[in-house]
Design an enzyme around this catalytic site. Sequence first.
Site, PDB file in Angstrom:
ATOM      1  N   GLY A 274     -72.755  -5.984  26.836  1.00 56.88           N
ATOM      2  CA  GLY A 274     -71.621  -5.969  26.241  1.00 56.88           C
ATOM      3  C   GLY A 274     -71.259  -7.339  25.304  1.00 56.88           C
ATOM      4  N   SER A 275     -71.986  -8.486  25.691  1.00 55.37           N
ATOM      5  CA  SER A 275     -71.585  -9.691  25.064  1.00 55.37           C
ATOM      6  C   SER A 275     -72.208  -9.489  23.469  1.00 55.37           C
ATOM      7  CB  SER A 275     -72.231 -10.690  25.779  1.00 55.37           C
ATOM      8  OG  SER A 275     -71.836 -10.806  26.913  1.00 55.37           O
TER       9      SER A 275
ATOM     10  N   ASN B 220     -61.195  -6.507  32.500  1.00 58.85           N
ATOM     11  CA  ASN B 220     -62.073  -6.728  33.319  1.00 58.85           C
ATOM     12  C   ASN B 220     -61.432  -7.377  34.655  1.00 58.85           C
ATOM     13  OD1 ASN B 220     -62.080  -8.664  31.213  1.00 58.85           O
ATOM     14  ND2 ASN B 220     -63.539  -9.870  32.533  1.00 58.85           N
TER      15      ASN B 220
ATOM     16  N   GLN C 299     -65.361  -2.207  30.509  1.00 58.57           N
ATOM     17  CA  GLN C 299     -64.960  -1.584  31.820  1.00 58.57           C
ATOM     18  C   GLN C 299     -64.347  -0.141  31.879  1.00 58.57           C
ATOM     19  OE1 GLN C 299     -64.765  -3.304  34.805  1.00 58.57           O
ATOM     20  NE2 GLN C 299     -65.780  -5.156  34.092  1.00 58.57           N
TER      21      GLN C 299
ATOM     22  N   SER D   3     -71.671  -1.619  28.279  1.00 61.92           N
ATOM     23  CA  SER D   3     -72.853  -2.225  29.082  1.00 61.92           C
ATOM     24  C   SER D   3     -73.245  -1.399  30.177  1.00 61.92           C
ATOM     25  CB  SER D   3     -72.351  -3.668  29.367  1.00 61.92           C
ATOM     26  OG  SER D   3     -73.538  -4.381  30.296  1.00 61.92           O
TER      27      SER D   3
ATOM     28  N   HIS E 215     -74.767  -2.208  33.006  1.00 60.90           N
ATOM     29  CA  HIS E 215     -74.843  -2.646  34.355  1.00 60.90           C
ATOM     30  C   HIS E 215     -73.379  -2.630  35.136  1.00 60.90           C
ATOM     31  CE1 HIS E 215     -73.277  -6.889  34.203  1.00 60.90           C
ATOM     32  NE2 HIS E 215     -73.302  -6.655  32.989  1.00 60.90           N
TER      33      HIS E 215
ATOM     34  N   THR F  10     -88.567  -5.021  19.895  1.00 64.20           N
ATOM     35  CA  THR F  10     -89.024  -3.704  20.653  1.00 64.20           C
ATOM     36  C   THR F  10     -87.947  -3.313  21.522  1.00 64.20           C
ATOM     37  OG1 THR F  10     -91.175  -4.625  20.423  1.00 64.20           O
ATOM     38  CG2 THR F  10     -91.007  -2.872  22.048  1.00 64.20           C
TER      39      THR F  10
ATOM     40  N   CYS G 182     -67.323 -15.644  34.666  1.00 64.58           N
ATOM     41  CA  CYS G 182     -67.351 -16.715  33.780  1.00 64.58           C
ATOM     42  C   CYS G 182     -66.587 -18.004  34.204  1.00 64.58           C
ATOM     43  CB  CYS G 182     -67.276 -16.269  32.442  1.00 64.58           C
ATOM     44  SG  CYS G 182     -67.820 -14.665  32.145  1.00 64.58           S
TER      45      CYS G 182
HETATM   46  C1  LIG Z   1     -69.059  -7.525  31.674  1.00 62.28           C
HETATM   47  C2  LIG Z   1     -68.244  -7.640  30.603  1.00 62.28           C
HETATM   48  C3  LIG Z   1     -68.851  -8.054  29.335  1.00 62.28           C
HETATM   49  C4  LIG Z   1     -69.858  -8.536  29.065  1.00 62.28           C
HETATM   50  O1  LIG Z   1     -70.928  -7.421  29.347  1.00 62.28           O
HETATM   51  P1  LIG Z   1     -72.619  -8.124  29.628  1.00 62.28           P
HETATM   52  O2  LIG Z   1     -73.420  -6.865  29.375  1.00 62.28           O
HETATM   53  O3  LIG Z   1     -72.607  -8.606  30.761  1.00 62.28           O
HETATM   54  O4  LIG Z   1     -72.913  -9.002  28.420  1.00 62.28           O
HETATM   55  C5  LIG Z   1     -68.002  -7.986  28.005  1.00 62.28           C
HETATM   56  N1  LIG Z   1     -66.659  -7.448  28.188  1.00 62.28           N
HETATM   57  C6  LIG Z   1     -65.930  -7.023  29.255  1.00 62.28           C
HETATM   58  C7  LIG Z   1     -64.602  -6.283  29.458  1.00 62.28           C
HETATM   59  C8  LIG Z   1     -66.905  -7.232  30.494  1.00 62.28           C
HETATM   60  O5  LIG Z   1     -66.389  -6.794  31.783  1.00 62.28           O
END
Ligand SMILES: *Cc1c(COP(=O)(O)O)cnc(C)c1O
Length: 395
Positions: free
Chosen positions: A70-71, A151, A179, A199, A201, A237, A324
């Site tokens: 996500g970042s 989030n 989210q 993202s 995970h 890659t 964070c």
């Molecule tokens: C977790 C999160 C991110 C970051 O995602 P990563 O895959 O951990 O870099 C960005 N935005 C929101 C709203 C998130 O909850």
Amino acid sequence: MRIYADNAATTKMSEKAIAAMLPFLSDIYYNPSSLYALGQEAKDALEAAREDIAECIGASQREIIFTSGGSEGDNQAILSAAKIGEKNGKKHIISDGIEHHAVLNTLKKLEKSGFEVTYLPVYENGIVKPEDLLSSLRDDTCLVTIMYANNEIGTIQPIKEIGEICKKHGVIFHTDAVQAVGHIPVNVKDDNIDMLSASAHKFHGPKGVGFLYVKRGIALTNLIEGGAQERGKRAGTENVGGIAAMAAALKESVANMKNASQKLTELRNKLIIGLSGIPHSALNGDKTKRLPSNVNFCFEGIEGESLLLLLDDKGICASSGSACTSGSLDPSHVLLSIGRPHDVAHGSLRLTIGDDTDEEQVDYIIKSVNEVVTHLRNFSPVWRDLTAGKANFIL
Ligand SMILES: *Cc1c(COP(=O)(O)O)cnc(C)c1O
């Protein structure tokens, strides 16, 4: 008892996602850019994943770029839109104060290089008003970036209305949907979304992999220089196993969404009712326009950190804000944005439930939070002053 109630921080990989990943960690380890047949097998898996993911959000397969999460997606989307804006002499961006730091810190960087950012208010319920967006648009606005769902407090933004406004005014609309994707219905065409980051995970896929949707016709700027992977927009890659697992996890989440969200909403509401019974407490964020999994409360007269540690002793994994910010002494920027004073914002608790959560766990959480809040208040000088009438209750 061990209860995981921090699914907004990360989720457990699903069995299907793990099964989809394994072959690429063993037999099919080939580089998808290789020309021999075995390399092509890896390449085929990559493209099948791209197609599945595109279908899950109503995009076409050419509009999906794989990222590390996500970042990275947030950074690339925002910097790309800024670059397009700059070329056209447009250096104004509209966002809001409750974005993830991946968005906020990218915007800060742009502000240092001459961009101007308008942060829309989110009011007490944590939701932006489309009319505020409308009145903030300028001739030099090049980007609107507003998250799909928050989030920390789980609030869901009026994305369709925002998308319509942006389309009508020819402004690029990016949404951090980390989210939302896999949890609530997301369709980039229906919502007029130009760019969307997600993202794996956060929807039972692996960490370190994600995707960025970019509407056809919008030129991406690459963050990483190197090979021609991802049509030259994201060198390196590809994480083939992670990508295959992400596609499997997303397909599964979308297929189960209706049932899962119904069950989660019931459990969430039960938690909200249970925790509302604690005196001088308040739910953060809108009561109904929130993710089915999200509960976020403030309790007056206590510290969120102590609350978390005592809950951990009782086997409950929770959070007091975003991963964070927990650990730092600054209260959550999200809670401050919805108007919670510093002291109150410090006493916050985020519980994000998941597919494994059941009614028995919810009852245990309610009982435990009640006990721990009462216990902490007994030792709190702030609470003593409040109850003695030396200070006024806010909640
Ligand atoms: C977790 C999160 C991110 C970051 O995602 P990563 O895959 O951990 O870099 C960005 N935005 C929101 C709203 C998130 O909850």
